[in-house]
Every structure is written in C-alpha cells, then in structure tokens.
Design a protein around this motif. Structure first.
Motif, PDB file in Angstrom:
ATOM      1  N   ALA A  46       0.795  -1.236   0.000  1.00 55.63           N
ATOM      2  CA  ALA A  46       0.000   0.000   0.000  1.00 55.63           C
ATOM      3  C   ALA A  46       0.821   1.275   0.000  1.00 55.63           C
ATOM      4  O   ALA A  46       0.251   2.365   0.040  1.00 55.63           O
ATOM      5  CB  ALA A  46      -0.929  -0.007   1.219  1.00 55.63           C
ATOM      6  N   GLY A  47       2.139   1.164  -0.042  1.00 48.59           N
ATOM      7  CA  GLY A  47       2.970   2.357   0.006  1.00 48.59           C
ATOM      8  C   GLY A  47       3.293   2.758   1.434  1.00 48.59           C
ATOM      9  O   GLY A  47       2.795   2.161   2.392  1.00 48.59           O
ATOM     10  N   PRO A  48       4.125   3.772   1.616  1.00 50.27           N
ATOM     11  CA  PRO A  48       4.535   4.191   2.965  1.00 50.27           C
ATOM     12  C   PRO A  48       3.373   4.745   3.780  1.00 50.27           C
ATOM     13  O   PRO A  48       2.416   5.291   3.239  1.00 50.27           O
ATOM     14  CB  PRO A  48       5.599   5.266   2.705  1.00 50.27           C
ATOM     15  CG  PRO A  48       5.289   5.772   1.340  1.00 50.27           C
ATOM     16  CD  PRO A  48       4.754   4.606   0.567  1.00 50.27           C
ATOM     17  N   HIS A  49       3.487   4.570   5.076  1.00 49.94           N
ATOM     18  CA  HIS A  49       2.492   5.099   6.015  1.00 49.94           C
ATOM     19  C   HIS A  49       2.701   6.601   6.158  1.00 49.94           C
ATOM     20  O   HIS A  49       3.767   7.063   6.565  1.00 49.94           O
ATOM     21  CB  HIS A  49       2.646   4.395   7.363  1.00 49.94           C
ATOM     22  CG  HIS A  49       1.879   5.022   8.478  1.00 49.94           C
ATOM     23  ND1 HIS A  49       0.508   4.953   8.581  1.00 49.94           N
ATOM     24  CD2 HIS A  49       2.301   5.747   9.558  1.00 49.94           C
ATOM     25  CE1 HIS A  49       0.112   5.585   9.664  1.00 49.94           C
ATOM     26  NE2 HIS A  49       1.182   6.072  10.277  1.00 49.94           N
ATOM     27  N   ILE A  50       1.701   7.378   5.780  1.00 50.59           N
ATOM     28  CA  ILE A  50       1.802   8.836   5.838  1.00 50.59           C
ATOM     29  C   ILE A  50       0.876   9.354   6.926  1.00 50.59           C
ATOM     30  O   ILE A  50      -0.329   9.078   6.923  1.00 50.59           O
ATOM     31  CB  ILE A  50       1.435   9.490   4.485  1.00 50.59           C
ATOM     32  CG1 ILE A  50       2.311   8.913   3.372  1.00 50.59           C
ATOM     33  CG2 ILE A  50       1.581  10.993   4.575  1.00 50.59           C
ATOM     34  CD1 ILE A  50       3.785   9.204   3.542  1.00 50.59           C
ATOM     35  N   ASP A  51       1.454  10.094   7.852  1.00 53.90           N
ATOM     36  CA  ASP A  51       0.687  10.695   8.938  1.00 53.90           C
ATOM     37  C   ASP A  51       1.214  12.102   9.156  1.00 53.90           C
ATOM     38  O   ASP A  51       2.427  12.315   9.268  1.00 53.90           O
ATOM     39  CB  ASP A  51       0.817   9.870  10.219  1.00 53.90           C
ATOM     40  CG  ASP A  51      -0.099  10.362  11.321  1.00 53.90           C
ATOM     41  OD1 ASP A  51       0.232  11.394  11.932  1.00 53.90           O
ATOM     42  OD2 ASP A  51      -1.137   9.729  11.571  1.00 53.90           O
ATOM     43  N   ALA A  52       0.312  13.066   9.212  1.00 47.57           N
ATOM     44  CA  ALA A  52       0.727  14.466   9.343  1.00 47.57           C
ATOM     45  C   ALA A  52       1.568  14.695  10.593  1.00 47.57           C
ATOM     46  O   ALA A  52       2.504  15.505  10.597  1.00 47.57           O
ATOM     47  CB  ALA A  52      -0.501  15.377   9.361  1.00 47.57           C
ATOM     48  N   GLU A  53       1.247  13.985  11.681  1.00 45.59           N
ATOM     49  CA  GLU A  53       1.997  14.148  12.920  1.00 45.59           C
ATOM     50  C   GLU A  53       3.456  13.751  12.739  1.00 45.59           C
ATOM     51  O   GLU A  53       4.364  14.381  13.287  1.00 45.59           O
ATOM     52  CB  GLU A  53       1.362  13.297  14.023  1.00 45.59           C
ATOM     53  CG  GLU A  53      -0.035  13.716  14.416  1.00 45.59           C
ATOM     54  CD  GLU A  53      -0.012  14.943  15.315  1.00 45.59           C
ATOM     55  OE1 GLU A  53       1.063  15.262  15.858  1.00 45.59           O
ATOM     56  OE2 GLU A  53      -1.058  15.591  15.464  1.00 45.59           O
TER      57      GLU A  53
END
Length: 410
Positions: A46-53
């Motif tokens: 699913a691709g890298p885990h992206i989180d604004a924090e």
C-alpha cells in the motif's frame, strides 16, 4: 518471598542483574522486529504510512523519517486503544511526568534497568498527548503551555537522578552539562518560534535524547554485572556513554540552532558576513584565530614548560603575541579591513584584546581551581568559548566593521 523482595530491592546476583536488564528488552526487540517486517509488507502493498503528525516532526540521522513512519504505523493499535479510553490529553502529559519522575528516583537509588525502561514508557505517553489533543479537537494554548513546561520537567527527571547517583564522580559534571544543554535545545526552538522563526536544526532533539538515555541506562546493568560483579555502586559505563553522547550532542544542537536563529534574524549578516567562506565569515575568522592561536599556544607551552611560569601569566603573555598575528590576518584577509584607517582599528582591537585577555586568563585560572584538570584542557575550553562569544562578534561588528555598515561582499 525473599527472592521476590530481592528483585524489588535490587539485591540481585550477577545472573539476576543481567536478566533484569535484558529480559524487559526482549518484548520491545520482538515487537521492533515484527514491526519492521510488517511495515515492509505494508509498504510493498500500500505504500509508505503517511501521517501528518510524523511528517511535521523533526528528523535526524538517528530517527529518520522511514523509521518514524514504521514505528508510528506499528503503534496504531496502541494509539486507538488510548483514544478509546476518552482520557483527556492532560492526563497523558501528567502520567508521562509521573513516570519520568519515578525513573529518576529509581536511577538515583541505583536501579538503572527499572529507571531506564520506565523512562522509555514515559516517552511514549509524552509522544501521544499532543496528538490526542489535536485528534479530539481539544488542543488549546493552555494545553500547549502545560505540555511544554511539563516536558522540561520530564527531561530533567532522569538526568537529576543520574546526577545524584554520580554525585561523587566526574560523571556529575557531564550530567549537569546534559541537563543544561537539553533545556537549551528546547528553549532556542521555543524562542525562535516566539520571534516567528522555525528552528529545528541539529541532530539531537527530544525524541533522540529519550531513546539514547532510556536504552543506555536500561541496558547498562547487564554490562555492569559482567564488568563489576561485586561492586555495590558500579559505574554503569553504558549509561555514562549515553550521558556523554547527550551532553555533547545536545550542546552542539543548541549551538547550531542558536547560530541559525541569529543568522535568520540578522539579515545584514546573513547577506555575507556570518555564513559561507567569504570575507567576514566565521570560517575565515576561525582560520585567522587558529593561526594566531598556534603561535599563542607555542608561547604558553614554552613559558610554562621552559620558564616554569604560572599558567595564568603564560596565558596572558600568549594572548599578546597572538594578538599581533590575529590583527594582521583580520585586517588583510579575514575581514578585509585594509580600506579602513589602521589606527582606529588598532585602538578598537586593543579594547577587544584587553577583554579577551582578561576573559581567557580569568577563565583558565578559575577552571584550574577544579582538582586534576590539566592547564592545556582548561586553555582549550576557555579559548573556544571566548572566541565565539567575544572575539569573533566584536571583530566582525566593531573592529573591522565597514564605515557604512554594509558588508564588503554583500
């Protein structure tokens, strides 16, 4: 019952001391390995885990963005469980401080493994309080102020415990430096933000300090049990290494942030006099100072070793010899002051040199009050501080400053 009490009180055999330090690490190690494998599969699918924090936080060579993403992804179940409790963010902040304070008490009592693991857990809760506030729309200026102040208390807790444990050792000095420099890292950033400048430079932010101190303190009893199995008060050399890394790393980080903050606030110097390699740069001033210092150092060593002169007097004389070399290089190359009148520059340099000489001689004399400190070490420490805090600033802005106040190479 007696065996249980021995584990609680810390009266352990060599094998038990090793086990008490290593056993708590097995679960985090297994979790970390599983997290890395699981995250690698997640990225492939699913691709890298992206989180604004995570994306907004400072990265470093120790805790890079990829590692932060992986750790954040692996903590999502724990994060959801925390949210499900509906606890207010302030509760997590308070819990983090309580745990950090407990870690400090444990370390002061010599229970390094217990203190180190508690400190790491406190760091996890501290990481989640701000996120919980933003996720639940309860973020406020009051909460931010509370979090900032209590974070400084958490920072100091473990180090104060270490200072108490090492109160009879030279490690106490390193621990005090670590306390001051850790607070300076956060203060410079906060002061910059208050002035409208984002300052996140450097290698050792708060997460890095928590990881380094927590792990080195927690695992140090395992090594101490092998090195000093019969000692009632072992040195815990792995923890000492952690303290030294934090002391040096936090000092450098605070210095880098401070320099960058001043450069971004002072647009006149930013245009050419402080940064880079050109005229008026810290690099050229440093080279000129290094050449003059080499002459100065040779004079000091000769006076002390050959003529048996007092260290403070030799330092004063060495400053005089180095002053002539430094003024000549500064005028002709480092600051390109050749266009200005030599006489006024020499008088201004004399004022700066007098202050520098007194600061160097006084600083060396004071440091030598510390037992066992070599005069050469004291000389190097004082010379570096005086150069950056006094000599460079005044030579750039006072001695060789252009008449119109505009840098020659701007």
């Amino acid at each position: 019952m007696s065996e249980f009490w021995s584990w609680f009180s810390g009266d352990l055999s060599t094998e038990a001391r090793i086990l008490s330090a290593v056993a708590p690490a097995l679960l985090p190690i297994l979790w970390f390995i599983g997290a890395m494998v699981g995250y690698a599969v997640h990225v492939k699918r699913a691709g890298p885990h992206i989180d604004a924090e995570v994306e907004d936080r400072q990265t470093s060579p120790l805790l890079g963005l990829s590692l932060r993403r992986a750790v954040d992804w692996s903590l999502q179940p724990f994060w959801r469980a925390v949210r499900a409790t509906t606890l207010p963010p302030a509760a997590l902040t308070t819990l983090s401080v309580f745990l950090a304070a407990g870690a400090g008490v444990a370390v002061a009592a010599g229970r390094f493994s217990l203190g180190g693991w508690i400190f790491l857990v406190a760091g996890v809760f501290d990481m989640l309080d701000g996120r919980l506030a933003r996720a639940t729309n309860t973020a406020s200026a009051r909460g931010a102020a509370l979090d900032s102040v209590l974070d400084r208390m958490s920072d100091a807790a473990l180090l104060v415990g270490l200072a108490w444990y090492y109160r009879g050792s030279w490690v106490l000095l390193a621990t005090l430096v670590a306390i001051v420099s850790s607070h300076l890292v956060s203060y410079v950033r906060a002061r910059g933000e208050g002035l409208g400048v984002s300052v996140r430079d450097g290698w050792l932010g708060r997460p890095e300090r928590v990881v380094i101190l927590g792990l080195t303190v927690a695992l140090s009893p395992a090594i101490a049990a092998l090195q000093e199995p019969l000692s009632a008060h072992p040195m815990h050399w792995l923890a000492v290494a952690g303290v030294l890394i934090v002391a040096v790393g936090a000092t450098l980080t605070a210095a880098v942030r401070f320099i960058h903050l001043l450069a971004r606030l002072d647009t006149r110097h930013l245009r050419g006099r402080s940064l880079g390699l050109g005229e008026g740069s810290a690099f050229r001033a440093g080279v000129a100072a290094a050449v003059a210092t080499a002459v100065d150092a040779a004079s000091v060593v000769a006076l002390v070793a050959v003529l048996d002169a007092p260290a403070w007097l030799a330092t004063l004389a060495g400053c005089g010899v180095g002053a002539v070399v430094n003024f000549s290089l500064g005028r002709s190359w480092a600051f390109d002051g050749s266009e200005g009148p030599r006489g006024p520059q020499a008088r201004r340099y004399g004022v700066v040199w007098t202050g520098s000489s007194l600061l160097n001689a006084g600083g060396v004399g004071l440091l030598l009050l510390l037992p066992g400190l070599d005069y050469r070490v004291a000389w190097v420490i004082v010379r570096a501080v005086v150069f950056f805090g006094w000599n460079y600033q005044l030579q750039r802005d006072y001695v060789f400053a252009p008449a119109d106040g505009v840098p020659h190479d701007a």
